[in-house]
Design an enzyme around this catalytic site. Structure first.
Site, PDB file in Angstrom:
ATOM      1  N   GLU A 144       0.869  -1.176   0.000  1.00 38.83           N
ATOM      2  CA  GLU A 144       0.000   0.000   0.000  1.00 38.83           C
ATOM      3  C   GLU A 144       0.902   1.220   0.000  1.00 38.83           C
ATOM      4  O   GLU A 144       1.714   1.408   0.901  1.00 38.83           O
ATOM      5  CB  GLU A 144      -0.929   0.009   1.228  1.00 38.83           C
ATOM      6  CG  GLU A 144      -2.177  -0.806   1.012  1.00 38.83           C
ATOM      7  CD  GLU A 144      -3.228  -0.646   2.118  1.00 38.83           C
ATOM      8  OE1 GLU A 144      -3.061   0.228   2.991  1.00 38.83           O
ATOM      9  OE2 GLU A 144      -4.204  -1.410   2.098  1.00 38.83           O
ATOM     10  N   ASP A 198      -5.368  10.680   9.400  1.00 36.90           N
ATOM     11  CA  ASP A 198      -4.116  10.073   9.838  1.00 36.90           C
ATOM     12  C   ASP A 198      -3.606  10.657  11.137  1.00 36.90           C
ATOM     13  O   ASP A 198      -3.750  11.848  11.405  1.00 36.90           O
ATOM     14  CB  ASP A 198      -3.055  10.240   8.745  1.00 36.90           C
ATOM     15  CG  ASP A 198      -3.305   9.285   7.594  1.00 36.90           C
ATOM     16  OD1 ASP A 198      -3.264   8.060   7.834  1.00 36.90           O
ATOM     17  OD2 ASP A 198      -3.553   9.752   6.469  1.00 36.90           O
ATOM     18  N   TYR A 206     -10.938  -3.174   3.589  1.00 31.88           N
ATOM     19  CA  TYR A 206      -9.984  -2.827   4.624  1.00 31.88           C
ATOM     20  C   TYR A 206     -10.783  -2.480   5.875  1.00 31.88           C
ATOM     21  O   TYR A 206     -11.438  -1.447   5.935  1.00 31.88           O
ATOM     22  CB  TYR A 206      -9.170  -1.636   4.112  1.00 31.88           C
ATOM     23  CG  TYR A 206      -8.021  -1.158   4.966  1.00 31.88           C
ATOM     24  CD1 TYR A 206      -7.905  -1.490   6.307  1.00 31.88           C
ATOM     25  CD2 TYR A 206      -7.035  -0.359   4.404  1.00 31.88           C
ATOM     26  CE1 TYR A 206      -6.853  -1.035   7.060  1.00 31.88           C
ATOM     27  CE2 TYR A 206      -5.969   0.116   5.159  1.00 31.88           C
ATOM     28  CZ  TYR A 206      -5.895  -0.226   6.485  1.00 31.88           C
ATOM     29  OH  TYR A 206      -4.860   0.243   7.236  1.00 31.88           O
TER      30      TYR A 206
END
Ligand code: PLP
Lengths: 398, 279
Positions: free
Chosen positions: B49, B60, B175
């Site tokens: 990734e 993030d 995911y």
């Protein structure tokens, strides 16, 4: 007559708005949307909001006829919607109050907010103190330096101020950090966004809470002048004071003018004129105009007024621009300062530098119009917070 | 068959789980990326990734934010990231590469230009963090036209209806974000992951990867017991961050290798894995 009814149920204003966030935030936003939809039409909630606006915030704010300044400019009459007279000195508290009441109804004990100039941070810290809620304010470390007095104000009010060190260390990064806090602590935390940005339902919800400005204006204009103004003028950072004034007027044909920060000039790269110079993209949970480079990275903006120094703009303004319903223009730092001093001099009112952008545009428009025309300018805040900036611009040290 | 389904088919036959490291394109520096990608494969990575750096990585945590900032200091653009994948493909034609990033750089390049170029460079899947399925209809069409897998996130708070919506759009793998919060957070609730994955299995027919919060061999192994793939990001980026440039490749190799060994210690009951027919 076509009735304006945006956003749609997914938060879209034409191609703008929407919900552009990671999956981890979706359920929190969905919960907020459902709760807000419920209280939006709840008489008790609206009554409590109205009560607090009247007794705590100090509404309604008057419309003041700036006669001497209008006469000096020679032309249209300039009327000021005095949001500077609200508790804490700006329109920001209308929204902070509305969201705090919603947070309480949702059983959240902790509120968080982002702030640039510190005005929204102060408004949030204020309502948090008023209701005994824990309060955390995210502020870019550059702004913490620039706005020391507001940082101290927030601390006095019991808030924790967390300097944000990532990215450009300004408002946009503070918003990113507040979102990160929210996604981590969503069980007990309510995120009070300070402007009509962010993912749905924020742009709609903040607009609704600020729309008290325009609703009062419609009544006051009728009472005091027997008619509505010929144009509405407001500064646009994220766009909350502007949409608050514009929204109740959207179904009319009255001219609406949003004034962005042209900084050192829109031909330079030192400005925050998002609608004038930006391109559509996705940031902070919605699609809107953004100041970005050719690779889609968000770039730093500049304005003498920290509250307009934002690389995005509320998605509803993006739509109002494209649809032609509202017009948007830039005013430079220098032009805003000139209007700032004029209002101090002729009217005994010290305006916020943000609001001075709207004043400066009015000063350009007025002389081209006859003296029976009425321009309603949203005086979004008072200028006490800007003393150090204005002094520096005038080469004065205390 | 696509590189991603070929890979998962092979892993399933061998009763192994996929190891998916995440790195940010351009960190520590653009010139090191292709060697680093090859190093990951040699250390046992099954899929790479590759993060596309963005100025405002809202989902993030601090580690990946810093990584993105380091990459942006080198002015790494989406075009540069695609070029890196193209160069990697010159000597690796089998390891799937999935890009992970935010919407705005892709929108600035344009869906058409991006998907065409991504295909040409050998990109296998794309995950745009801030494109939830509701806002992805047109985007997914563009990806599918080029046979690039649209990868989506699922979270502990995703309700069933949305899981089905994701199931209808997603290809390659999904995911599953194992915790509330941002990347790099420290608390991973294995019990919760086990419970949630059980629920997802009946609705999702493609492999399920689990990430966010996996920091060592023990957690990687525990997650591998439950999921089809283990995604590790912040821990690897910390290794890159703290290593002198000359030691980045060896240190990252050592770390990824240890994760590989931990994951391979798992011998899953066949029932926990996806059925081959779904690949
Ligand atoms: C007095 C004042 N006016 C205007 C603004 C700009 O915000 P908005 O465009 O949301 O009204 C700010 C923001 O801090 C402000 O403090």
């Amino acid at each position: 007559m076509k009735v304006y009814d945006l956003p749609d149920s997914h938060g879209h204003f034409g191609p703008y708005g929407g919900i552009f966030v990671a999956e981890t935030l979706i359920s929190a936003l969905e919960d907020l949307r459902i709760q807000y939809e419920r209280y939006r039409s709840d008489a008790d909630f609206q009554a409590e909001f109205a009560h607090e606006l009247k007794h705590y915030v100090g509404r309604p704010t008057p419309i003041y006829h700036a006669k001497r300044w209008s006469a000096q400019l020679g032309g249209a009459q300039i009327l000021l919607k005095r949001e500077d007279l609200n508790h804490t000195g700006a329109h920001k508290i209308n929204n902070a109050m509305g969201q705090a009441l919603l947070a309480r109804r949702m059983g959240k004990s902790r509120v968080i907010a982002e702030t640039g100039a510190g005005q929204h941070g102060v408004a949030t810290a204020t309502v948090a103190a008023r209701y005994g809620m824990e309060c955390v304010i995210y502020m870019g470390s550059v702004d913490v330096e620039r706005q020391a007095a507001n940082v101290y104000r927030m601390k006095l009010l019991g808030a924790e101020v967390i300097p944000v060190e990532s990215g450009s260390r300004t408002l946009k990064d503070a918003l990113n950090e507040a979102m990160r806090d929210w996604v981590t602590n969503v069980a007990d935390t309510f995120y009070i966004i300070g402007t009509v940005a962010g993912p749905h339902p924020y742009p709609m919800m903040v607009r609704d809470f600020q729309a008290i400005i325009g609703r009062e204006a419609i009544t006051q204009m009728q009472e005091d002048y027997g008619r509505q103004p010929d144009a509405l003028i407001a500064c646009v950072g994220g766009g909350s004071n502007a949409i608050g004034l514009f929204y109740p007027y959207l179904d009319s044909s009255i001219r609406m003018i949003g004034v962005e920060a042209a900084g050192h000039g829109v031909e330079t790269d030192q400005h925050a004129a998002t609608l004038t110079k930006g391109r559509p993209g996705v940031l902070h949970g919605n699609r809107t105009y953004l100041i970005q480079d050719e690779n889609g990275q968000i770039v730093e903006t500049h304005s003498i007024s920290a509250g307009l120094d934002y690389p995005g703009v509320g998605p509803e303004h993006a739509w109002l621009k494209d649809s032609g319903r509202a017009e948007y223009f830039g005013i430079t730092d220098e032009q805003a300062l000139e209007a700032f001093h004029a209002l101090c001099h002729y009217e005994g009112i010290i305006p916020a530098l943000e609001s001075s952008h709207a004043l400066a545009y009015a000063a350009r428009l007025a002389p081209a119009l006859t003296s029976d025309k009425l321009l309603l300018v949203n005086l979004s805040g008072r200028g006490d917070k800007d003393m150090p900036t204005v002094a520096r611009a005038s080469h004065i040290t205390f | 068959m696509s590189r991603i389904s070929t890979l998962f088919g092979k892993l399933l036959q061998n009763r192994r789980k996929a190891l998916i490291p995440f790195i940010t394109a351009g960190d520590p520096e653009p010139g090191m990326m292709v060697p680093l990608m090859h190093e990951l494969v040699q250390a046992g990575a099954d899929v790479i990734e590759l993060g596309v750096p963005f100025s405002d990585p809202m989902a993030d945590g601090p580690t990946i934010q810093r990584s993105s900032e380091r990459a942006l200091k080198h002015r790494v653009s989406l075009q540069d990231v695609l070029a890196m994948v193209g160069e990697f493909r010159e000597s690796d034609s089998s390891t799937p590469v999935v890009l992970m990033g935010y919407a705005n750089p892709v929108e600035a390049m344009g869906y058409d230009a991006f998907t065409a170029r991504a295909k040409a460079c050998g990109v296998d899947g794309v995950l745009i963090v801030d494109y939830p399925p509701e806002e992805s209809v047109e985007w997914v069409e563009y990806l599918k036209r080029q046979n690039i897998a649209p990868i989506f996130l699922l979270s502990p708070t995703t309700p069933q209806q949305r899981v089905e919506r994701v199931a209808a759009l997603a290809e390659g793998y999904v995911y599953y974000v194992s915790l509330k919060g941002v990347t790099g957070s420290l608390h991973l609730d294995l019990h919760d992951v086990a419970e949630k994955l059980d629920g997802l299995r009946s609705r999702i027919s493609i492999p399920i990867g689990v990430g966010f919060g996996i920091r060592d061999g023990a957690t990687a192994r525990a997650v591998a017991e439950l999921a089809d793939a283990v995604v590790v990001g912040s821990r690897i980026i910390e290794e890159i961050e703290r290593s002198p440039k000359a030691e980045v490749l060896t240190n990252v190799h050592r770390l990824v290798k240890s994760l590989r060994v931990a994951i391979d210690a798992v011998s899953p009951a066949p029932s926990a894995a996806v059925k081959l027919t779904h690949l």
